[in-house]
Scaffold this motif. Structure first.
Motif, short mmCIF file in Angstrom:
data_model
loop_
_atom_site.label_atom_id
_atom_site.label_comp_id
_atom_site.label_asym_id
_atom_site.label_seq_id
_atom_site.Cartn_x
_atom_site.Cartn_y
_atom_site.Cartn_z
N ARG A 19 0.83 -1.20 0.00
CA ARG A 19 0.00 0.00 0.00
C ARG A 19 0.87 1.26 0.00
O ARG A 19 0.61 2.21 -0.76
N LEU A 240 -5.20 -4.66 -4.32
CA LEU A 240 -5.70 -3.34 -3.95
C LEU A 240 -7.00 -2.99 -4.66
O LEU A 240 -7.46 -1.85 -4.59
N GLU A 278 -8.89 0.39 -2.57
CA GLU A 278 -8.28 0.11 -1.28
C GLU A 278 -7.44 1.27 -0.77
O GLU A 278 -7.16 1.38 0.43
N LEU A 279 -7.01 2.14 -1.70
CA LEU A 279 -6.23 3.32 -1.32
C LEU A 279 -7.05 4.60 -1.41
O LEU A 279 -6.52 5.68 -1.15
#
Length: 334
Positions: A19, A240, A278-279
């Motif tokens: 990440r 992600l 996811e980010l």
């Protein structure tokens, strides 16, 4: 038989690192991603295929050089503990293990092998196989990142190994070339900091050769390297939740003569916006924009002494193949 495993890197650590790297690299100008994220199961399989390609000479050149030089390396080194960074399956290392465990090895032979890798499952599998092949050898694996956990390597004053008094740390495969110059300096000085005076490093480095030979090695006609390069996008899609259109990116390999490294990139063939839920991140790519995914620096044999000296090592011996495409350098902590 002694078989131990120290775990300093967990799956949650790897997830956090992915990440952080994706956020930093995809919001940078120009964009970049680090090459370590190529290597999921599919990426590792693709890389094994790359090593068998006629254009890709580095792996077989180093293996042949190790085969020819391992006995001399063992004799000059005299180490009784072999540490390997980024060990993987320890395939090439068997050439060193055979030489260091030979009855002819000075000082009574190798007592410990310490493989280090980021994958606990790969490390356990490799150690299990080695335990069968070398029943008299004691094994202590380290699950960790060689850029972060050098101080966790067993041996030396702080974490002594029974019967082991002198380490040689092997870093093979030309992997040091994947580090940018500042990262390389930190790695070498960090390794020197954890070694006792007289302990050693065996470093494998690719050497500067004709640019056309280098570029072919990283841009094969069968397109395997291109698939390997694009695999980093598949990793981001899976881990992600990204929506990269993998086929919309083209593999690029260039020789940077000033920096003396091969640079691998991915070029966007159309303008697009990529989302990474996811980010909580959206990333715009312009048509033709290129994102760096790997550098592979090459070195000159007559400058290796300066590379080591800057980190507090003294160059002891260098072995090269007949075509001078690869070097194995033994350096001693000063």
């Amino acid at each position: 038989m002694t078989l131990l495993l120290d775990v300093h890197l967990t799956e949650s650590d790897a997830d956090a690192a992915l990440r952080a790297d994706a956020l930093a690299g995809l919001t940078a100008t120009p964009k970049w991603l680090p090459p370590k994220w190529f290597y999921d199961a599919r990426g590792s399989e693709l890389f094994e295929r790359i090593t068998e390609l006629p254009e890709y000479y580095p792996t077989r050149t180093e293996r042949t050089l190790l085969d020819r030089s391992a006995d001399e390396i063992a004799a000059v080194s005299g180490a009784d503990v072999l540490v390997e960074l980024g060990s993987g399956s320890s395939a090439k290392t068997r050439l060193l293990l055979d030489a260091f465990t030979s009855p002819a090895h000075p000082g009574g032979g190798l007592r410990w092998y310490v493989p280090q890798d980021v994958s606990e499952s790969a490390l356990r599998q490799a150690m299990g196989t080695l335990a069968d092949e070398y029943p008299g050898l004691r094994l202590r694996g380290v699950v960790g990142d060689f850029t972060r956990h050098l101080d966790r390597l067993p041996g030396g004053r702080h974490t002594p190994l029974p019967g082991g008094t002198r380490r040689m740390v092997a870093f093979l495969g030309g992997t040091i070339g994947n580090l940018l110059p500042a990262e390389r300096d930190r790695f070498l000085t960090g390794l020197r900091a954890v070694l006792e005076p007289g302990e050693q490093m065996l470093l494998g480095t690719g050497l500067v050769v004709e640019p056309e030979v280098l570029v072919r090695a990283y841009d094969d006609g069968a397109g395997v390297t291109a698939e390997f390069n694009r695999n980093v996008l598949r990793v981001l899609n899976r881990e992600l939740g990204a929506d990269f259109d993998v086929d919309a990116f083209t593999h690029v390999a260039l020789w940077d003569a000033e920096r003396e490294w091969i640079e691998m990139r991915l070029r966007a063939e159309r303008a697009m916006t990529v989302r990474l839920p996811e980010l909580d991140l959206s990333v715009d790519f312009a048509r033709g924009e290129q994102m760096r995914t790997e550098v592979s620096a090459k070195f000159r044999a007559d400058r290796l002494g300066a590379l080591f000296a800057g980190a507090g090592f003294a160059l002891t011996r260098v072995w090269t193949d007949p075509d001078e495409r690869h070097a194995l350098s033994l350096a001693t902590a000063a």
